[in-house]
Design a protein around this motif. Sequence first.
Motif, PDB file in Angstrom:
ATOM      1  N   GLN A   5       0.851  -1.185   0.000  1.00  0.00           N
ATOM      2  CA  GLN A   5       0.000   0.000   0.000  1.00  0.00           C
ATOM      3  C   GLN A   5       0.892   1.241   0.000  1.00  0.00           C
ATOM      4  O   GLN A   5       2.054   1.189   0.387  1.00  0.00           O
ATOM      5  CB  GLN A   5      -0.905   0.012   1.230  1.00  0.00           C
ATOM      6  CG  GLN A   5      -1.927  -1.120   1.236  1.00  0.00           C
ATOM      7  CD  GLN A   5      -2.677  -1.190   2.544  1.00  0.00           C
ATOM      8  OE1 GLN A   5      -2.139  -1.637   3.543  1.00  0.00           O
ATOM      9  NE2 GLN A   5      -3.926  -0.739   2.531  1.00  0.00           N
ATOM     10  N   ALA A  13      -4.128   4.348  -1.734  1.00  0.00           N
ATOM     11  CA  ALA A  13      -4.242   3.457  -2.893  1.00  0.00           C
ATOM     12  C   ALA A  13      -3.041   2.522  -2.972  1.00  0.00           C
ATOM     13  O   ALA A  13      -1.980   2.806  -2.421  1.00  0.00           O
ATOM     14  CB  ALA A  13      -4.347   4.282  -4.176  1.00  0.00           C
ATOM     15  N   PRO A  14      -3.186   1.392  -3.660  1.00  0.00           N
ATOM     16  CA  PRO A  14      -2.029   0.521  -3.896  1.00  0.00           C
ATOM     17  C   PRO A  14      -0.912   1.302  -4.585  1.00  0.00           C
ATOM     18  O   PRO A  14      -1.171   2.190  -5.399  1.00  0.00           O
ATOM     19  CB  PRO A  14      -2.600  -0.568  -4.809  1.00  0.00           C
ATOM     20  CG  PRO A  14      -4.058  -0.592  -4.507  1.00  0.00           C
ATOM     21  CD  PRO A  14      -4.423   0.831  -4.213  1.00  0.00           C
ATOM     22  N   LYS A  15       0.323   0.930  -4.277  1.00  0.00           N
ATOM     23  CA  LYS A  15       1.453   1.719  -4.758  1.00  0.00           C
ATOM     24  C   LYS A  15       1.518   1.765  -6.286  1.00  0.00           C
ATOM     25  O   LYS A  15       1.909   2.771  -6.876  1.00  0.00           O
ATOM     26  CB  LYS A  15       2.754   1.151  -4.193  1.00  0.00           C
ATOM     27  CG  LYS A  15       3.936   2.092  -4.371  1.00  0.00           C
ATOM     28  CD  LYS A  15       5.225   1.528  -3.777  1.00  0.00           C
ATOM     29  CE  LYS A  15       5.253   1.608  -2.286  1.00  0.00           C
ATOM     30  NZ  LYS A  15       6.588   1.223  -1.742  1.00  0.00           N
ATOM     31  N   CYS A  17      -0.766   2.153  -8.324  1.00  0.00           N
ATOM     32  CA  CYS A  17      -1.717   3.140  -8.849  1.00  0.00           C
ATOM     33  C   CYS A  17      -1.193   4.564  -8.713  1.00  0.00           C
ATOM     34  O   CYS A  17      -1.840   5.508  -9.175  1.00  0.00           O
ATOM     35  CB  CYS A  17      -3.055   3.036  -8.109  1.00  0.00           C
ATOM     36  SG  CYS A  17      -3.801   1.387  -8.129  1.00  0.00           S
ATOM     37  N   THR A  62      -0.888  -9.241  -5.697  1.00  0.00           N
ATOM     38  CA  THR A  62      -1.467  -8.246  -4.797  1.00  0.00           C
ATOM     39  C   THR A  62      -1.483  -8.811  -3.373  1.00  0.00           C
ATOM     40  O   THR A  62      -0.909  -9.866  -3.112  1.00  0.00           O
ATOM     41  CB  THR A  62      -2.892  -7.889  -5.242  1.00  0.00           C
ATOM     42  OG1 THR A  62      -3.687  -9.089  -5.237  1.00  0.00           O
ATOM     43  CG2 THR A  62      -2.900  -7.303  -6.640  1.00  0.00           C
ATOM     44  N   THR A  66      -5.021  -4.850  -1.051  1.00  0.00           N
ATOM     45  CA  THR A  66      -4.876  -4.149  -2.338  1.00  0.00           C
ATOM     46  C   THR A  66      -5.561  -4.837  -3.512  1.00  0.00           C
ATOM     47  O   THR A  66      -5.669  -4.240  -4.585  1.00  0.00           O
ATOM     48  CB  THR A  66      -3.380  -3.977  -2.698  1.00  0.00           C
ATOM     49  OG1 THR A  66      -2.786  -5.273  -2.927  1.00  0.00           O
ATOM     50  CG2 THR A  66      -2.624  -3.253  -1.599  1.00  0.00           C
ATOM     51  N   ARG A  67      -6.019  -6.048  -3.349  1.00  0.00           N
ATOM     52  CA  ARG A  67      -6.540  -6.831  -4.479  1.00  0.00           C
ATOM     53  C   ARG A  67      -7.718  -6.147  -5.177  1.00  0.00           C
ATOM     54  O   ARG A  67      -7.689  -5.895  -6.394  1.00  0.00           O
ATOM     55  CB  ARG A  67      -6.947  -8.230  -3.998  1.00  0.00           C
ATOM     56  CG  ARG A  67      -7.636  -9.120  -5.053  1.00  0.00           C
ATOM     57  CD  ARG A  67      -6.679  -9.566  -6.146  1.00  0.00           C
ATOM     58  NE  ARG A  67      -7.320 -10.472  -7.076  1.00  0.00           N
ATOM     59  CZ  ARG A  67      -7.224 -11.810  -7.011  1.00  0.00           C
ATOM     60  NH1 ARG A  67      -6.520 -12.368  -6.033  1.00  0.00           N
ATOM     61  NH2 ARG A  67      -7.808 -12.566  -7.893  1.00  0.00           N
ATOM     62  N   GLU A  69      -8.943  -3.069  -5.045  1.00  0.00           N
ATOM     63  CA  GLU A  69      -8.682  -1.747  -5.608  1.00  0.00           C
ATOM     64  C   GLU A  69      -7.798  -1.830  -6.847  1.00  0.00           C
ATOM     65  O   GLU A  69      -7.980  -1.071  -7.799  1.00  0.00           O
ATOM     66  CB  GLU A  69      -8.038  -0.842  -4.555  1.00  0.00           C
ATOM     67  CG  GLU A  69      -8.079   0.622  -4.947  1.00  0.00           C
ATOM     68  CD  GLU A  69      -7.772   1.550  -3.790  1.00  0.00           C
ATOM     69  OE1 GLU A  69      -7.660   2.763  -4.038  1.00  0.00           O
ATOM     70  OE2 GLU A  69      -7.637   1.069  -2.648  1.00  0.00           O
ATOM     71  N   THR A  70      -6.849  -2.779  -6.849  1.00  0.00           N
ATOM     72  CA  THR A  70      -5.983  -2.955  -8.019  1.00  0.00           C
ATOM     73  C   THR A  70      -6.798  -3.415  -9.217  1.00  0.00           C
ATOM     74  O   THR A  70      -6.660  -2.880 -10.323  1.00  0.00           O
ATOM     75  CB  THR A  70      -4.864  -3.963  -7.711  1.00  0.00           C
ATOM     76  OG1 THR A  70      -4.066  -3.487  -6.623  1.00  0.00           O
ATOM     77  CG2 THR A  70      -3.970  -4.164  -8.927  1.00  0.00           C
TER      78      THR A  70
END
Length: 406
Positions: A5, A13-15, A17, A62, A66-67, A69-70
């Motif tokens: 993250q 957000a996940p990194k 993104c 992921t 994060t799954r 949102e990714t």
Amino acid sequence: MAGGQGSRLGSSAPKGCYDIGLPSHKSLFQLQAERIARLQEVAEKEAGKPAGSVVVPWYIMTSGPTRKETEAFFNKSKFFGLNPKNVTFFDQGEPGRATADGLSLTANRAGTLPCLTMDGKVLLDSTSRVAEAPDGNGGLYAALRAPISSSDKSRTVLSDLADRKVLYVHAYAVDNCLVKVADPVFIGYCISKQVECAAKVVPKTLPTESVGVFARRGDKFSVVEYSEITKEQAEQRDPRTGELAFRAGNIVNHFYTTTFLQHTEAFEEELAFHIARKKIPHVDLESGQGVKPAKPNGMKLELFVFDVFPFTKHFAVFEVARDEEFSPLKNAPGTGSDDPETSRRDLLSQHRRFLERAGAVVKDGVEIEISPLVTYAGEGLEAVKGKTFTRSGVVSSVEELDVLAA
């Protein structure tokens, strides 16, 4: 490897993104997706194959947080032009076991392990819940064998690689804006050396730089983390060259044969945890009150992707130029190192070098961002030879470069 993250960046957000501030505002995921698309196109031309016939499948690891949102990010972006059938998401932290000092623990589905006190007792996050922390990216190998989705228990990353007849795999960390995804030079080198595993490295800049280094322990290759090497070893110099004796910095950029990946399960229980002494919030059992320690009070246990390297029979190290291949995104904006500003600077500097090597002149202060769809590593820019660039801008085709030239 994209399970992190962006909390240290001040982002929820996940990194992958994250927008590092490029003129185009492309995320790290988009930059990497477009490099894959360009590489497929280059390979087709080199091999004389029809458009769309070359596929570089992309497997994105992921984590529990994060799954969703990714996947949503990729769907919203229409997979950045890639065929969704060739992009596979899977989670780290599927059941996998490792042992350290006689203690056997099993990582759970979320990719975490219990936090321990300095004397090895389990810390509690609340009166009814164990304090846990991520188990490190070493969960990759067990995750490759786990079902990709609950709806299809038979499909794993390893089975998918086998179905596609993929023989070689390139693995990397999502936070490096300069990463050469599926680098044909690196992969070609590894194939020519007939190794089962390899790593890219960059020379360490300072003895105190926070990167692990490759070294031999006996006759086995391994990574010694910066927290595990002594000050004297870190500062040791090669008397012949004056360079750091232990200078092969680990940048989390690796090659594997799929055969090797299929056999990691055989020695997984022999992998040892790395201990990180941290400040771990917990609940005091006597009072039931939460405690936020001011100094390290416990241990987090982690496995890393490089823990399998000592188990290889044929291993190689491939040194690359830092300014061409390594600019990690670790810290919050304004930190001054490994932050969004340095990532942006390093990527735009590379694009300037692409143009200059092709024979162009780029005036001082001019920033030109070249889409990876135009060039993967500086190829295909012959048309700029002799031109002078006086305007900044974003370039999505070779033809658009003319607009920025004097």
